[in-house]
Design a protein around this motif. Structure first.
Motif, short mmCIF file in Angstrom:
data_model
loop_
_atom_site.label_atom_id
_atom_site.label_comp_id
_atom_site.label_asym_id
_atom_site.label_seq_id
_atom_site.Cartn_x
_atom_site.Cartn_y
_atom_site.Cartn_z
N ASP A 558 0.81 -1.12 0.01
CA ASP A 558 -0.06 0.06 0.02
C ASP A 558 0.76 1.26 0.04
O ASP A 558 0.35 2.58 0.17
CB ASP A 558 -0.94 0.11 1.12
N ASP A 559 2.08 0.96 -0.16
CA ASP A 559 3.05 2.42 -0.27
C ASP A 559 3.50 2.50 -1.97
O ASP A 559 3.33 1.81 -2.48
CB ASP A 559 4.35 2.04 0.49
N VAL A 560 4.13 3.58 -2.16
CA VAL A 560 4.36 4.00 -3.62
C VAL A 560 5.79 4.53 -3.59
O VAL A 560 6.07 5.21 -2.44
CB VAL A 560 3.14 4.80 -4.12
N LEU A 561 6.24 4.39 -4.63
CA LEU A 561 7.87 5.12 -4.91
C LEU A 561 7.55 6.44 -5.39
O LEU A 561 6.76 6.48 -6.56
CB LEU A 561 8.77 4.18 -5.59
N GLU A 562 8.60 7.25 -5.36
CA GLU A 562 8.57 8.62 -6.21
C GLU A 562 9.32 8.13 -7.52
O GLU A 562 10.10 7.22 -7.52
CB GLU A 562 9.46 9.63 -5.46
N PRO A 563 9.18 8.79 -8.50
CA PRO A 563 9.60 8.41 -9.68
C PRO A 563 11.02 8.17 -9.81
O PRO A 563 11.59 7.38 -10.63
CB PRO A 563 9.14 9.46 -10.76
N ASP A 564 11.85 8.89 -9.13
CA ASP A 564 13.39 8.70 -9.32
C ASP A 564 13.82 8.24 -8.38
O ASP A 564 15.13 7.83 -8.23
CB ASP A 564 14.03 10.19 -9.23
N CYS A 565 13.21 7.47 -7.33
CA CYS A 565 13.57 6.50 -6.11
C CYS A 565 14.81 5.48 -6.65
O CYS A 565 15.84 5.51 -6.24
CB CYS A 565 12.59 5.87 -5.57
N LEU A 566 14.43 4.80 -7.59
CA LEU A 566 15.21 3.33 -7.78
C LEU A 566 16.75 4.02 -8.81
O LEU A 566 17.76 3.65 -8.15
CB LEU A 566 14.63 2.45 -8.69
N ALA A 567 16.39 4.94 -9.55
CA ALA A 567 17.61 5.56 -10.21
C ALA A 567 18.66 6.07 -9.27
O ALA A 567 19.90 5.83 -9.24
CB ALA A 567 17.23 6.57 -11.07
N ALA A 568 17.99 6.98 -8.28
CA ALA A 568 18.76 7.47 -7.28
C ALA A 568 19.66 6.71 -6.26
O ALA A 568 20.85 6.72 -5.87
CB ALA A 568 18.27 8.70 -6.25
N GLN A 569 18.88 5.42 -5.84
CA GLN A 569 19.48 4.60 -4.85
C GLN A 569 20.34 3.59 -5.42
O GLN A 569 21.32 3.09 -5.22
CB GLN A 569 18.42 3.86 -4.07
N VAL A 570 20.11 3.12 -6.62
CA VAL A 570 21.15 2.24 -7.53
C VAL A 570 22.31 2.99 -7.80
O VAL A 570 23.41 2.61 -7.85
CB VAL A 570 20.53 1.66 -8.91
N ALA A 571 22.14 4.50 -8.22
CA ALA A 571 23.50 5.25 -8.14
C ALA A 571 24.25 5.37 -7.19
O ALA A 571 25.58 5.19 -7.24
CB ALA A 571 23.15 6.51 -8.90
N ALA A 572 23.56 5.39 -6.14
CA ALA A 572 24.55 5.55 -4.76
C ALA A 572 25.28 4.33 -4.48
O ALA A 572 26.35 4.49 -4.08
CB ALA A 572 23.43 5.88 -3.88
N PHE A 573 24.84 3.10 -4.51
CA PHE A 573 25.37 1.67 -4.62
C PHE A 573 26.50 1.89 -5.46
O PHE A 573 27.72 1.24 -5.40
CB PHE A 573 24.53 0.57 -4.56
N THR A 574 26.29 2.24 -6.94
CA THR A 574 27.39 2.16 -7.97
C THR A 574 28.49 3.01 -7.63
O THR A 574 29.72 2.74 -7.73
CB THR A 574 26.65 2.56 -9.18
N ALA A 575 28.33 4.22 -6.84
CA ALA A 575 29.39 5.13 -6.48
C ALA A 575 30.10 4.69 -5.26
O ALA A 575 31.43 4.90 -5.09
CB ALA A 575 28.70 6.60 -6.19
N ASP A 576 29.44 3.91 -4.61
CA ASP A 576 30.13 3.43 -3.23
C ASP A 576 29.75 1.84 -3.09
O ASP A 576 28.75 1.72 -2.24
CB ASP A 576 29.51 4.30 -2.04
#
Length: 747
Positions: A558-576
């Motif tokens: 019953d929750d929803v994601l903001e449109p840029d959620c996955l892009a931002a979080q995957v990028a964080a793991f890629t950077a670190d």
């Protein structure tokens, strides 16, 4: 918390039977009996052979014991974990596992005899300067003995795994009678060759009889099988095998090293002293290893069983070690006057073994919980320290055995201290959970290896195809979520990051959930369904296990994601790549999507990158969960598996999981809003938040106690002040959600 499922498993009435006591006693009696019989055999041999002859005989025995231990692949612990659920595949499991052990033992035994200085091993059978034919016979007997002993030492685990633990001591009695009978029959004519035969013949008889018994027991086993994949089995056995090799080196290479450095006479005296250490260590290991079978049967009681095994281990063996210290000299005198002079060395070694018991228990705990790398790390480190002591002891006027004993104690002090410090940081004991398939790889995405699932309740594929190759998987466990699940799924499919794996697991919902999901057509979506409703924790674990990507997000239905959620979080793991957990902020919304509170969570100094101790301190100071629940978090799969999967307590599952993930990487708190958390007056969260408050307080108190001195007194006081305030804010949010719902219904 979402309504992923409203069903919780009922606690089992009464206290479950503690099978580890029976299994541990049976295994300890079997192993200890074998070791004690071995000691008695050496007493008789020492009275008939010269120290030099005894040293030659011990070289043969130490060598095949070393090879058998180094080639067992730690299959015994694997069998304790897997045989209880192997069902109709039990015989196949035994044939594959024991066949691998026997074959490897034969190959390594041949290779070992090619090493420089190994001629003394064959001399125990052939005598010095043998003919080529006699040498071949000696080599053959050595290889055969190594193979038989490799199988022999697995049979205790086989019998316990098949539910017949008390057959293990009976087998030891058979071996004892056979071995001592041969030694006694030889009498004054005892030779090194007779010592070899006294091992070989009873070994062959015991291996044959227990193999026949296992054949009968496996014939009676039926039903569905719960076995690990080959990759999963290798992932457990590989590191733990390294730990077993280290243990075998400890028991057997150390006396060989002493023989090579100081000669057969000193080596013979040391061997008898070292046998006392081996007897106690083997007893401790076999007793502690029963924890693997207990956890396999009752994973929910892992912590309780571990404490019980440690308490019994210390309660039985520590007093026995004290008696050994007092009786060291008269016991060694039984071997002859040449050995009584080593009483001081024996006393020092026995004192060090008290600390060694804590190390042995910790290794067994890691094995029971599937922590193969930790098994290897602890076993290799302690063995390396002791072998280093044996290699560096000076051959001067001082007794080298006393110097070695002092070095042994120093190693145990360091190891036990490291175990105690690690336990303070990691007090929780929980088994790892993985979905299992058949050994042949057939698609039984079925039961949790250490869980309570039943194969008949396994998820079935409803639509889509399992997808691999995506960087991140979003897992949505849903129960009666027909009202909101479409919005939740669409928020994932509409992400700016298009390459995503989406797994939805319907927990046998009876509302419109199935129909809603059937109306969504996207190749990235895979829908599974439980034939019967399971508890929430099991549903969460299954949803994760059905996914494949290296990064994971558990998204309540019953929750929803903001449109840029996955892009931002995957990028964080890629950077670190050192990150284990990335969490953003989220809006709190009511059932109709109206924002009740903006940009909540990831405050209290949690923005940015942090190590676990700093996060723990912030959690304690907040008196609540400053990180937030599942929707805004993304984490690494390998950290999730290393942490043991989703916790058993659904009420604290998210926060407890976050802290366990941070044992395997860093935390990144994002200041952007990445999700929307739905607060509904009729959701599970609204119904249970008062109970969860009490559980939260207790959990935070436990975290604070285990994290000292990182968590200070003033942090605890601050948490006690903030906790009731956080509770009131939460209650106001749910009240606001209820008012909003009523206003909407009256319009």
């Amino acid at each position: 918390m979402t309504t992923a499922t409203a069903v919780r498993a009922d606690p089992e009435a009464g206290e479950a039977r503690d099978g580890t006591l029976h299994d541990g006693l049976a295994m300890a009696l079997a192993a200890g009996g074998s070791a004690l019989v071995g000691m008695l055999g050496w007493v008789l041999a020492a009275r008939q052979l010269t120290p030099a002859e005894l040293g030659t005989a011990t070289a043969f025995v130490s060598a095949f014991l070393l090879i058998a231990g180094a080639t067992e692949l730690n299959v015994g612990i694997g069998l304790l974990r897997w045989l209880p659920g192997a069902g109709s595949q039990s015989r196949r499991l035994l044939v594959v596992a024991l066949g691998a052990v026997a074959g490897l033992a034969a190959v390594v035994a041949v290779g070992y005899l090619l090493l420089p200085g190994s001629g003394v091993i064959v001399e125990a059978v052939t005598g010095p300067d043998p003919s080529p034919g006699a040498h071949a016979v000696g080599v053959g007997l050595f290889v055969l003995t190594a193979m038989l002993y490799a199988l022999f030492q697995q049979q205790d685990f086989v019998l316990v795994g098949l539910g017949r633990p008390w057959l293990a001591p009976a087998r030891t009695l058979l071996f004892a009678v056979g071995r001592l009978g041969i030694v006694l029959a030889a009498g004054a004519s005892l030779t090194t060759t007779t010592v070899v035969v006294s091992w070989l013949v009873p070994l062959a008889a015991c291996v044959a009889l227990v193999s026949l018994q296992a054949l009968v027991l496996t014939r009676r086993r039926g039903g569905a099988a719960r076995l690990p994949r080959l990759r999963e089995a290798a992932g457990f056995l590989g590191p733990t095998y390294l730990g077993q090799v280290a243990t075998s080196v400890l028991f057997n290479q150390v006396p060989l090293l002493v023989v090579l450095r100081f000669g057969p006479e000193v080596g013979g005296r040391f061997f008898l002293v070292w046998q006392a250490v081996t007897v106690v260590d083997v007893l401790a290991q076999y007793f502690s290893n029963s924890l693997s079978a207990g956890v396999a049967r009752e994973p929910g009681r892992a912590a309780e069983l571990s404490r019980a095994v440690r308490r019994r281990l210390l309660g039985v063996l520590a007093p026995a070690l004290a008696v050994g210290v007092l009786a060291a000299e008269p016991v060694l005198a039984l071997f002859g006057p040449a050995y009584a002079g080593e009483a001081t060395a024996l006393r020092i070694l026995l004192a060090g073994l008290v600390l060694r018991l804590l190390v042995v228990h910790r290794i067994a705990e890691h094995q029971a919980l599937g922590r193969g790398v930790r098994v290897a790390r602890l076993a290799v480190a302690t063995t390396a320290g002791i072998v280093g002591v044996a290699a560096l002891v000076p051959a001067g006027p001082a007794d080298p055995l006393i110097l070695f004993a002092l070095g042994f104690v120093a190693v145990q002090v360091v190891a036990a201290g490291a175990v105690a410090l690690r336990r303070r940081r990691d007090p929780a004991v929980r088994p790892a959970h993985h979905l299992a398939t058949q050994f042949d790889g057939s698609p039984a995405v079925t039961s949790t290896l250490l869980g309570h699932d039943d194969l008949v309740a396994a998820p079935v594929l409803v639509s889509g195809r399992p997808r691999t190759g995506a960087p991140v998987a979003v897992c949505i466990p849903v129960y009666q979520g027909g009202r909101h699940v479409e919005a939740t799924v669409r928020s994932v499919l509409d992400q700016t990051l298009a390459d995503v794996e989406l797994v939805v697991l319907d927990n046998a919902s009876t509302d419109a959930t199935a129909a809603v999901l059937a109306g969504i057509d996207d190749p990235r979506l895979t829908v599974w369904r439980n034939p019967v409703t399971v508890d929430m924790v099991t549903n969460f674990r299954r949803a994760v296990a059905l996914s494949h990507a290296p990064l994971l997000k558990l998204l309540p239905a019953d929750d929803v994601l903001e449109p840029d959620c996955l892009a931002a979080q995957v990028a964080a793991f890629t950077a670190d790549p050192g990150l284990a957990l990335v969490v953003g902020r989220k809006h709190l919304v009511d059932e109709h999507g109206r924002v009740l509170a903006r940009g909540r969570f990831v405050r209290h100094g949690l923005a940015g990158t942090h190590e676990r101790p700093d996060v723990v301190r912030r959690v304690v100071r907040s008196g609540a969960n400053p990180i937030g629940a599942d929707a805004a978090a993304t984490f690494r799969r390998d950290a999730y598996e290393a942490a043991g999967g989703y916790p058993d307590d659904a009420g604290l599952g998210d926060l407890e999981l976050w802290l366990r993930l941070l044992e395997h990487g860093r935390f990144l708190g994002m200041t952007t809003t990445v999700a929307r958390f739905r607060v509904g007056a009729d959701t599970a969260s609204a119904e249970t938040h008062r109970r969860d408050y009490d559980a939260q307080r207790a959990f935070t108190a436990d975290v604070a106690r285990s994290a000292r001195p990182v968590v200070r007194r003033r942090d605890v006081v601050a948490g006690r002040v903030h906790a009731p305030l956080a509770r009131r804010r939460r209650e106001l949010l749910y009240a606001a959600a209820g008012v909003s719902a009523r206003l909407r219904r009256t319009r």
